[in-house]
Structures are given as structure tokens and as C-alpha cells.
Design an enzyme around this catalytic site. Sequence first.
Site: not given
Length: 377
Positions: A292, A303, A317
Amino acid sequence: MTLRIKVLLGTILAMVGLLVSFGVGYLSGGIAALNSDENLSSIVNAWQIITTEYVEPDSIDQAALAEAAIKGMMDELDDPHSVYLNAEDYQSSLEYDDGRYVGIGATVQIEDEAIVLVPYDGSPAALAGIQAGDILLEVDGQSVAGFSLADLSPLVRGEKGTSLTLLVERSSSDQPLLFEVTRDEILISSVTSEMMGDIAYIRISRFSERTDEELEQVLKNLGSAEGIVLDLRGNPGGLVSSVIDVTSRFVSSGVVLTTVDNEGNSSEYSVVPKTVTTSLPMVVLVDQYSASGSEALSGALQDYGRATIAGKTTYGKGSVNRTFNVTPDTGIYLTIGRWYTPNGRMIEGQGITPDIELELTGDEAVSWALDFLHGDT
């Protein structure tokens, strides 16, 4: 009615004292509105029939009946991240956000219908011998096969100083292992750090209300550090606001993550200005228990090319969860959307694939990261 966002970008948390973890809709117009929907009307009709026609009306506990109905609806969703919170669970969840609760100090994750434990460093569970990846089989002799997190909660709750036994399955052992764990007040310091030569090792165990403040103090004292090893292994997530704040310490601008709701509407969470930041080279360590919030952070750093992500593919998750009040002291913890990384990668069911796959665990992975930052790998 109040709505408390608790983005367990992780598994559902500590209300069971295990830390079972990115936060009810409401019914307006009363019974008339309910009756406008055939399915909701059937619920109302069933309630009226039961409460007026059952042969022993005095034995009906209407509060328990309502609770059972809500739990039944949550179970039918077949979503391990959506559960009903009774009064005790609801209060514990609020305490958990502050980083303090009574329990054994381990997160709980559901993997292939198995309950997997990941203890916090120095917690009662860790001190008793529980290890990350242990599969819970029994609590005090009662099997937990097929249990949801809500089912597990009443078995592990208890007062400070009381004990429970946990029977677990461990991949390195041919036989199940039995541990006695004493419940205690858990004050979770979510950030720990130490200098390893000229590299700062920083571990974030979860994202609580205090995490950003704790991290700021660490970053203020980096001194002559030449790089950072950020350890997110076993981190189950936490509050979305904390994840945004932490990411903003390492990334100067841009979107941290995007959420998409059940109507396809997207919302962006962007970097927030911080006075104490760092641009030092970074290695981020993750594993299959990084979930998560830790996936959102590592995904954003990946990224933006801000850090090298190393370890194992993360848990996957990426659901947006919120806690809604059903009554003033009970609630439901419901999945209401999905998280995406800045580049639009879905986390749910996919996880974050590291830039460099590592089979190393424990201190060996840390040593590898130190060597990597020194250019020795």
C-alpha cells in the site's frame, strides 16, 4: 456524519492489536428512500418480519441483529480490505493512527486465504519469535482457517499484560511452531535510522501521523552523508497524508499518486512544499510484504527516477480505503477506489517490480545496498 480518511495504503490495521495495515456511505430519506430500491426494500421487509413475527421477541437483540446484517454485507464483498468495525475495533483503529495501541505488534496480510504475520521490530510478537511470513494457524488452540480480519479480531484482542498462544507455519520448519505472546502497549516509532559510514540507513515501518515529523529530524542530521538506503521492507502502509509528506522529502514537484473511484473519476495527490528535503542518491529496499503506502512511495520514486528500487516485487495492495461511521462508535472500512503511480501504473494485484531483483534478505540486503551506492556492485 464524520468521515475519517485513513489510507491504509496497507492492510487493515491494528484494531486487532496485530495491526491487521491508503478511509458508510449514508442512507438519506429514511425508510421511504430505502423502499424505492427493491433490494434495500427486501432488507427492511426482513427486519420488520423478524422483529414483529419471531416467536421469542424478547430474545431479539436488535443491535446485534443490525451488526450481523452489516457484517454479512461486508463479507459478501469478498474483499479482504473491507471490514466491519465494532466499537472496540473502531476505537482501536483511531488509536492506531496515532501510533499507539495495545496488542502484539504485527501486521496481518491475507495471501491466498492464509493469514500472514509481519511483526514490528522490537514488538511483543518479534520478541516472542514470530517472523515475517509466518502463517497463522491457530490462536489459543482455535483454528483460524478461512477467517477474515474481522473474524480474527475478537481472538487477539485483550488487556495489556495478558498472553495468547499463536500456532504458525514457517517455510523453514517441517512442523508448526507454537509461540506465547504477551500483549503490551505498542508505541510505534515509525522511523529509525543510523549512519553506516557515509551512508544513512533509514527504515520506515509504517506511515503514521508522526512519520513525517520523525523523518524530518533524521534528514536534518544527515551531516556528510553521501547517500541513503531507505528500507520499506515489511511496511504495510498507513495514512495517505503521511505518504504524500514523506514523498515530498525526496521529490521536489509532481504528482505522488492518483486515485480512481467507482465512477472513473480521478484525483491527484501532489508533492507539498517542504523546507527540509534531500537529493542524495537512494536505494529503496522492498519485499513481498511492502504494501500500500510503501508501494505508493516506492512507485513514485521509481517513476521519477529518484531512487533505485531493489528487492522483491511488492504485495500489490493499491486500494483506496476509508473508514465511515455507521454509528458514533462503529464503522466500516471500505475499499472505494484504486491507486496509480505517477506514470499511471496500477498497484492493486500488480505490486511494484523492483529495478533490481534481490534474493538477499535481512542485513545482507542492506550490505548490498551500501555497496551499490559506493559503486561496488
